[in-house]
Write a protein that holds these residues in place. Structure first.
Motif, PDB file in Angstrom:
ATOM      1  N   ARG A 174      -5.661  86.352 -44.098  1.00 40.07           N
ATOM      2  CA  ARG A 174      -4.710  85.235 -44.136  1.00 40.07           C
ATOM      3  C   ARG A 174      -3.474  85.643 -44.933  1.00 40.07           C
ATOM      4  O   ARG A 174      -3.439  85.503 -46.155  1.00 40.07           O
ATOM      5  CB  ARG A 174      -5.392  83.996 -44.711  1.00 40.07           C
ATOM      6  CG  ARG A 174      -6.338  83.391 -43.671  1.00 40.07           C
ATOM      7  CD  ARG A 174      -7.097  82.219 -44.188  1.00 40.07           C
ATOM      8  NE  ARG A 174      -8.351  82.602 -44.816  1.00 40.07           N
ATOM      9  CZ  ARG A 174      -9.308  81.758 -45.140  1.00 40.07           C
ATOM     10  NH1 ARG A 174      -9.148  80.477 -44.910  1.00 40.07           N
ATOM     11  NH2 ARG A 174     -10.431  82.187 -45.706  1.00 40.07           N
ATOM     12  N   ALA A 216      -8.655  86.811 -57.397  1.00 34.60           N
ATOM     13  CA  ALA A 216      -9.928  86.148 -57.088  1.00 34.60           C
ATOM     14  C   ALA A 216      -9.950  84.709 -57.611  1.00 34.60           C
ATOM     15  O   ALA A 216     -10.575  83.836 -57.012  1.00 34.60           O
ATOM     16  CB  ALA A 216     -11.083  86.941 -57.681  1.00 34.60           C
ATOM     17  N   GLU A 217      -9.236  84.472 -58.715  1.00 30.16           N
ATOM     18  CA  GLU A 217      -9.266  83.130 -59.314  1.00 30.16           C
ATOM     19  C   GLU A 217      -8.169  82.217 -58.774  1.00 30.16           C
ATOM     20  O   GLU A 217      -8.063  81.066 -59.191  1.00 30.16           O
ATOM     21  CB  GLU A 217      -9.093  83.263 -60.837  1.00 30.16           C
ATOM     22  CG  GLU A 217     -10.291  83.915 -61.515  1.00 30.16           C
ATOM     23  CD  GLU A 217      -9.937  84.492 -62.886  1.00 30.16           C
ATOM     24  OE1 GLU A 217      -8.814  84.234 -63.378  1.00 30.16           O
ATOM     25  OE2 GLU A 217     -10.782  85.201 -63.443  1.00 30.16           O
ATOM     26  N   SER A 218      -7.346  82.718 -57.868  1.00 26.96           N
ATOM     27  CA  SER A 218      -6.178  81.937 -57.421  1.00 26.96           C
ATOM     28  C   SER A 218      -6.364  81.361 -56.026  1.00 26.96           C
ATOM     29  O   SER A 218      -7.131  81.878 -55.215  1.00 26.96           O
ATOM     30  CB  SER A 218      -4.940  82.827 -57.438  1.00 26.96           C
ATOM     31  OG  SER A 218      -4.705  83.250 -58.748  1.00 26.96           O
ATOM     32  N   ASP A 219      -5.617  80.290 -55.763  1.00 25.68           N
ATOM     33  CA  ASP A 219      -5.623  79.688 -54.430  1.00 25.68           C
ATOM     34  C   ASP A 219      -4.572  80.346 -53.538  1.00 25.68           C
ATOM     35  O   ASP A 219      -4.610  80.207 -52.318  1.00 25.68           O
ATOM     36  CB  ASP A 219      -5.313  78.196 -54.544  1.00 25.68           C
ATOM     37  CG  ASP A 219      -6.310  77.498 -55.457  1.00 25.68           C
ATOM     38  OD1 ASP A 219      -7.496  77.496 -55.094  1.00 25.68           O
ATOM     39  OD2 ASP A 219      -5.913  77.006 -56.532  1.00 25.68           O
ATOM     40  N   PRO A 245     -12.432  96.922 -45.165  1.00 27.86           N
ATOM     41  CA  PRO A 245     -11.576  98.110 -45.053  1.00 27.86           C
ATOM     42  C   PRO A 245     -11.953  99.225 -46.026  1.00 27.86           C
ATOM     43  O   PRO A 245     -11.772 100.396 -45.739  1.00 27.86           O
ATOM     44  CB  PRO A 245     -10.179  97.567 -45.363  1.00 27.86           C
ATOM     45  CG  PRO A 245     -10.246  96.130 -45.006  1.00 27.86           C
ATOM     46  CD  PRO A 245     -11.638  95.688 -45.334  1.00 27.86           C
ATOM     47  N   PRO A 261     -12.008  87.967 -48.428  1.00 29.48           N
ATOM     48  CA  PRO A 261     -11.876  87.153 -47.212  1.00 29.48           C
ATOM     49  C   PRO A 261     -11.307  85.762 -47.484  1.00 29.48           C
ATOM     50  O   PRO A 261     -10.689  85.168 -46.612  1.00 29.48           O
ATOM     51  CB  PRO A 261     -13.321  87.039 -46.708  1.00 29.48           C
ATOM     52  CG  PRO A 261     -14.047  88.165 -47.331  1.00 29.48           C
ATOM     53  CD  PRO A 261     -13.388  88.445 -48.632  1.00 29.48           C
ATOM     54  N   ALA A 262     -11.539  85.236 -48.687  1.00 26.87           N
ATOM     55  CA  ALA A 262     -11.078  83.875 -48.968  1.00 26.87           C
ATOM     56  C   ALA A 262      -9.630  83.833 -49.440  1.00 26.87           C
ATOM     57  O   ALA A 262      -9.054  82.759 -49.572  1.00 26.87           O
ATOM     58  CB  ALA A 262     -11.976  83.251 -50.036  1.00 26.87           C
ATOM     59  N   LEU A 301     -16.990  83.855 -46.062  1.00 31.65           N
ATOM     60  CA  LEU A 301     -15.853  83.419 -46.882  1.00 31.65           C
ATOM     61  C   LEU A 301     -14.582  83.204 -46.058  1.00 31.65           C
ATOM     62  O   LEU A 301     -13.641  82.578 -46.521  1.00 31.65           O
ATOM     63  CB  LEU A 301     -15.589  84.428 -48.004  1.00 31.65           C
ATOM     64  CG  LEU A 301     -16.710  84.534 -49.039  1.00 31.65           C
ATOM     65  CD1 LEU A 301     -16.462  85.704 -49.978  1.00 31.65           C
ATOM     66  CD2 LEU A 301     -16.797  83.236 -49.845  1.00 31.65           C
ATOM     67  N   TYR A 302     -14.554  83.745 -44.849  1.00 34.62           N
ATOM     68  CA  TYR A 302     -13.383  83.529 -43.997  1.00 34.62           C
ATOM     69  C   TYR A 302     -13.325  82.091 -43.474  1.00 34.62           C
ATOM     70  O   TYR A 302     -12.281  81.636 -43.046  1.00 34.62           O
ATOM     71  CB  TYR A 302     -13.409  84.483 -42.794  1.00 34.62           C
ATOM     72  CG  TYR A 302     -13.063  85.913 -43.133  1.00 34.62           C
ATOM     73  CD1 TYR A 302     -11.762  86.259 -43.476  1.00 34.62           C
ATOM     74  CD2 TYR A 302     -14.019  86.916 -43.105  1.00 34.62           C
ATOM     75  CE1 TYR A 302     -11.422  87.564 -43.790  1.00 34.62           C
ATOM     76  CE2 TYR A 302     -13.691  88.235 -43.409  1.00 34.62           C
ATOM     77  CZ  TYR A 302     -12.392  88.541 -43.757  1.00 34.62           C
ATOM     78  OH  TYR A 302     -12.057  89.840 -44.067  1.00 34.62           O
ATOM     79  N   SER A 360      -7.266  95.670 -47.403  1.00 33.91           N
ATOM     80  CA  SER A 360      -8.180  94.703 -48.021  1.00 33.91           C
ATOM     81  C   SER A 360      -8.888  93.882 -46.939  1.00 33.91           C
ATOM     82  O   SER A 360      -8.598  94.013 -45.756  1.00 33.91           O
ATOM     83  CB  SER A 360      -7.392  93.758 -48.938  1.00 33.91           C
ATOM     84  OG  SER A 360      -6.671  92.823 -48.168  1.00 33.91           O
ATOM     85  N   ALA A 361      -9.787  93.031 -47.387  1.00 37.97           N
ATOM     86  CA  ALA A 361     -10.519  92.173 -46.447  1.00 37.97           C
ATOM     87  C   ALA A 361      -9.730  90.907 -46.109  1.00 37.97           C
ATOM     88  O   ALA A 361     -10.183  90.085 -45.320  1.00 37.97           O
ATOM     89  CB  ALA A 361     -11.863  91.782 -47.060  1.00 37.97           C
ATOM     90  N   CYS A 362      -8.565  90.762 -46.712  1.00 36.04           N
ATOM     91  CA  CYS A 362      -7.777  89.547 -46.502  1.00 36.04           C
ATOM     92  C   CYS A 362      -7.124  89.557 -45.119  1.00 36.04           C
ATOM     93  O   CYS A 362      -6.492  90.547 -44.739  1.00 36.04           O
ATOM     94  CB  CYS A 362      -6.698  89.457 -47.588  1.00 36.04           C
ATOM     95  SG  CYS A 362      -5.579  88.083 -47.342  1.00 36.04           S
ATOM     96  N   ARG A 407      -5.506  84.144 -49.806  1.00 35.56           N
ATOM     97  CA  ARG A 407      -4.286  83.943 -49.020  1.00 35.56           C
ATOM     98  C   ARG A 407      -3.208  84.740 -49.741  1.00 35.56           C
ATOM     99  O   ARG A 407      -2.896  84.421 -50.904  1.00 35.56           O
ATOM    100  CB  ARG A 407      -3.872  82.475 -48.970  1.00 35.56           C
ATOM    101  CG  ARG A 407      -4.654  81.619 -47.983  1.00 35.56           C
ATOM    102  CD  ARG A 407      -5.927  81.130 -48.566  1.00 35.56           C
ATOM    103  NE  ARG A 407      -6.569  80.111 -47.733  1.00 35.56           N
ATOM    104  CZ  ARG A 407      -7.773  79.631 -47.962  1.00 35.56           C
ATOM    105  NH1 ARG A 407      -8.494  80.080 -48.973  1.00 35.56           N
ATOM    106  NH2 ARG A 407      -8.273  78.711 -47.178  1.00 35.56           N
TER     107      ARG A 407
END
Lengths: 536, 298
Positions: B105, B49-52, A364, B74-75, A373-374, B101-103, B77
């Motif tokens: 999930r 970035a460091e979190s699940d 974006p 992307p990774a 990474l997805y 963002s690229a997120c 949540r």
């Protein structure tokens, strides 16, 4: 091994599909395996029973089902063997071996071959074609570079062409467009009915078409089809899917898509990553087809207007089932300029993001991101999750729908029919569309001057929308002069509708223009989905 | 599990308490002074970035800015832990995350969970919704403990709409309380408010059951019972002749605009929007609602 030119014979494909099925069966309980097989037996027997009334089923189709019916009374091993036997049968039925020689011959005689292919009703007529489709088709690419970018990216990425579905001519036309752009051929699923013409069947089966029998409704067959798609993508065969599933009945650009085949892309991609294949990346190319005239328009809109429940998913008796009608259509449309526009849109990744010139996903913020990474863990291992992938495919489908609308090219016939429909609507504000299409003949007559005025207003709106990048326009007449353009658009539409369908969508009667409500609704629907009122 | 909580106000700290109670490592993203009690960082991007799992516990108007700072990849949540539509755009907060963002999930949590009660370790419950089962499951694991029951749902739209509706309907409750109309009117607002939200939810493809659960009825009862709940407090002020704050006005307008786009009538939300904009006096608004045409209940 890579690409359609190395697509192996059916026996090898069958082995691969059986291996996939074994993996699927391994995750099922005994009850689930039995139910899976029972579903296939029940739905096939019901089909055979219904089919017997008109067209007795092929004994070759009945035998494996009879075998399965005996096996279901046995233990799990018997049932699994019967399932694998069905997979083998379907693998041979679905897969058609690509024939390099036929392709070479076909491409040598192109560009005339397509015209001949479409206009010939007997194989002998193939030698006497007079049409040059390259002059009649408008083939555009998002990069506007004659397909150079697509040719380059096709060497390192597997491409899924995802077109809107207007007509049964779509597949051969896209096949032709791919060849014109210098792209390798793609495999594509073609309904059994399309193989009924011997000429079409000969070429289709050798030029990448695989057979899809939409009468087979059971989960096992659908799974084999999906596995075939995953397997082919994994072998780097570029593929052509119609995510809409079937031809648009209403004439609208599709607003929803079926996720089944489209979802095979993300599976193939993850398999490629997991097996560390050399070029595992898969991209989706939205393709938008805009027809000035549609061969099957009358049948499609008639079906669309049927009450829910009476509509047909498969139409086997439309204009396309009559070779002479196809030939007549092809002769007409291939004699018109700008009759068909095929646009290859901006490529998307399997999550619906745009990609840059190197095929990298653009996030974006406009910078490239690592799309792996997805689907992978922090350590780079593929993290399989079917539910997640279904959501990703839904996200992709929404991007596709947006791309189709953006790339949809509005032609004179669409604009004229939409304006005529709107004029009629103004006279019958409270009638539902289903009743509006039934108004008397005399009420379908519109004053030419009023139609031109409505058309000029519409053109002004469309030009604004095109400037904002919401759709594309290919209209005759001077841009920026709505009234001058309206006159040219109406003249072109009237000329195109002359003697084409059994009824004229719009007909010139001097100071009056008469309309066929159903056809105007069909062609006018091409402007749906942009926040404009419905055409009627 | 590493849980990042972006926002270090009462609600952010309550979420950190729940995550710690469930046995996870909670870290708070803050912009002012570091919060006490939990490790924190002003670097939202590094925290994410460091979190699940990342929970966003800031007001709806600040979500876009926080996501721009956090830049979840992307990774990631990301779960929205605040109620309402984005006031400026009227958009869904989960879509603010995917747009900025690229997120992909994303999820949302809501329910009758009050920060002060969580900090006092009183029993609470909430619902987490996501189209992605893994996001809902992960959030449940992160926050579910002996002091908080976390239920999962796949109805993200329903949960987000419930949260947005509660922020507006709680204002109506505050107005009714401020006018001293009694508990009957409060009950009418709760039940008819849920009915109008269900109507809109159906149009949006949400599950009507969501509005009858923790995210809808549960959350609204809690909000209506607290006079210091932001919505109820705003309603009380307006009933006593005060003006609406910009957030209250924008939230009500966003809700009404959403309903209009989908051709759904929301009498209560429209009344709140009109009062908040100064177009209607509270008493007249109640009078107009009562004089609406008689109709069936559903």
């Amino acid at each position: 091994m890579s690409g359609i030119f190395d697509h192996p014979p059916a026996a090898v494909i069958s082995e691969a599909l059986q291996a996939r099925m074994r993996k699927r069966l391994a995750k099922m309980s005994d009850t689930e395996v039995q139910a899976y097989l029972a579903d296939a037996i029940y739905l096939e027997r019901r089909r055979f029973h219904e089919q017997r009334k008109t067209d007795p089923p092929d004994p070759a189709e009945v035998a494996p089902i009879q075998h399965a019916a005996r096996a279901i009374r046995g233990d799990r091993r018997d049932q699994e063997l019967a399932i694998l036997h069905l997979v083998d049968t379907y693998a041979h039925e679905i897969h058609n071996e690509f024939n390099r020689r036929t392709y070479q011959v076909a491409t040598k005689v192109l560009p005339g071959a397509l015209g001949r292919l479409l206009t010939a009703t007997r194989p002998g007529e193939l030698l006497h074609g007079h049409f040059n489709p390259e002059e009649r088709l408008v083939i555009e690419t998002a990069h506007d570079d004659g397909g150079a970018w697509l040719r380059r990216i096709a060497q390192t990425h597997t491409l899924i062409y995802a077109p809107t579905h207007v007509s049964n001519l779509d597949s051969p036309l896209i096949g032709f467009a791919l060849h014109s752009l210098g792209l390798p051929p793609a495999i594509y699923g073609a309904g059994l009915n399309l193989f009924s013409s011997p000429v079409m069947a000969y070429f289709m089966s050798r030029l990448g078409a695989y057979t899809v029998d939409r009468r087979k409704k059971h989960a096992l067959y659908k799974d084999v089809l999906k596995d075939y798609s995953v397997d082919s993508l994994g072998r780097r065969c570029h593929s052509l899917f119609f995510p809409g599933g079937t031809r648009s009945r209403s004439g609208r650009v599709e607003t929803s898509v079926k996720k089944g085949l489209l979802g095979t892309g993300i599976i193939a991609w993850q398999e490629g990553l997991e097996k560390r294949r050399p070029n595992p990346e898969v991209l989706v190319i939205p393709v938008t087809l805009s027809f000035s005239l549609v061969l099957e328009a009358e049948t499609l809109i008639e079906d669309c207007l049927q009450e829910e429940g009476k509509r047909r998913y498969i139409i086997a008796d439309d204009e396309f089932s009559q070779p002479r009608t196809v030939a007549h259509f092809a002769r007409q449309i291939l004699n018109l300029d700008d009759a068909i526009v095929i646009r290859f849109g901006r490529p998307l990744d399997l999550l619906g993001h745009p990609v840059d010139d190197e095929g990298r996903t653009i996030g974006p913020g406009g910078s490239p991101l690592d799309r792996r990474l997805y689907v992978t863990d922090r350590d780079g291992t593929v993290d399989w999750d079917e539910q997640r992938d279904r959501v990703y495919t839904r996200v992709l489908s929404e991007s596709l729908v947006r791309a189709w609308h953006r790339d949809n090219t509005v032609l004179a016939t669409h604009a004229a029919c939409y304006a005529a429909g709107q004029l009629l609507r103004r006279s019958y504000l409270h009638l539902p569309t289903a009743e509006l299409v039934l108004v008397d003949d005399e009420d379908r007559s519109l004053p030419r001057a009023r139609l031109l005025e409505a058309l000029a207003q519409l053109i002004e709106t469309l030009e604004q929308m095109a400037a904002e990048g919401r759709l594309r326009l290919r209209l005759p007449g001077p841009a920026g002069d709505p009234h001058g353009r309206a006159t040219a658009v109406l003249a072109e539409a009237l000329q195109r509708f002359r003697g084409f369908h059994s009824r004229r969508a719009l007909a010139d009667e001097g100071t009056k223009i008469t309309m066929d409500t159903r056809l105007c609704l069909y062609y006018g629907h091409r402007l749906s989905g942009y926040g404009l009122p419905d055409p009627m | 599990m590493n849980v990042a909580i972006l926002g270090s106000g009462n609600w952010g700290r309550a979420l950190a308490t729940l995550a710690a109670e469930a046995g996870h490592r909670a870290r708070l993203g803050h912009r002012g002074r570091p919060p006490g009690g939990f490790p924190g960082s002003p670097n939202f991007h590094a925290l994410t970035a460091e979190s699940d799992l990342t929970l966003v516990a800031v007001p709806p108007s600040a979500v876009r800015e926080v996501i721009r700072l956090a830049r979840p990849g992307p990774a990631a949540r990301v779960v929205i832990a605040c109620r309402g539509l984005e006031p400026e755009t009227g958009g869904w907060l989960s879509e603010v995350v995917t747009a900025e963002s690229a997120c992909l999930r994303v999820g949302a949590i809501t329910g009758p969970t009050i920060a002060a009660e969580v900090m006092a370790r009183r029993p609470s419950a909430m619902v987490v919704a996501s189209e992605f089962d893994e996001v809902a499951d992960r959030t449940q694991r992160a926050l579910h403990s002996a002091i908080c029951r976390v239920y999962t749902s796949s109805d993200l739209r329903g949960v987000e709409l419930s949260g947005a509706a509660v922020t507006v309907l709680s204002v109506a409750v505050g107005v009714a309380d401020g006018l001293k109309l009694g508990v009957g009117v409060r009950a009418i607002i709760v039940s008819r408010g849920i009915a109008e939200t269900v109507r809109l939810g159906r149009k949006l493809g949400a599950n009507p059951d969501t509005f009858r659960g923790l995210a809808g009825v549960g959350d609204l009862i809690a909000a209506a019972s607290l006079h210091d709940h932001p919505g109820t407090a705003a309603g009380l002020r307006m009933a006593q002749g005060g003006t609406a704050d910009a957030d209250t006005r924008k939230r009500a307008e966003a809700m009404v605009a959403l309903a209009r786009r989908h051709d759904v009538e929301l009498p209560l939300a429209e009344a709140v929007a009109a009062i908040a904009a100064g177009r209607l006096k509270p008493r007249l608004a109640i009078d107009m609602l009562m004089r609406r045409e008689a109709t069936t209940e559903s």
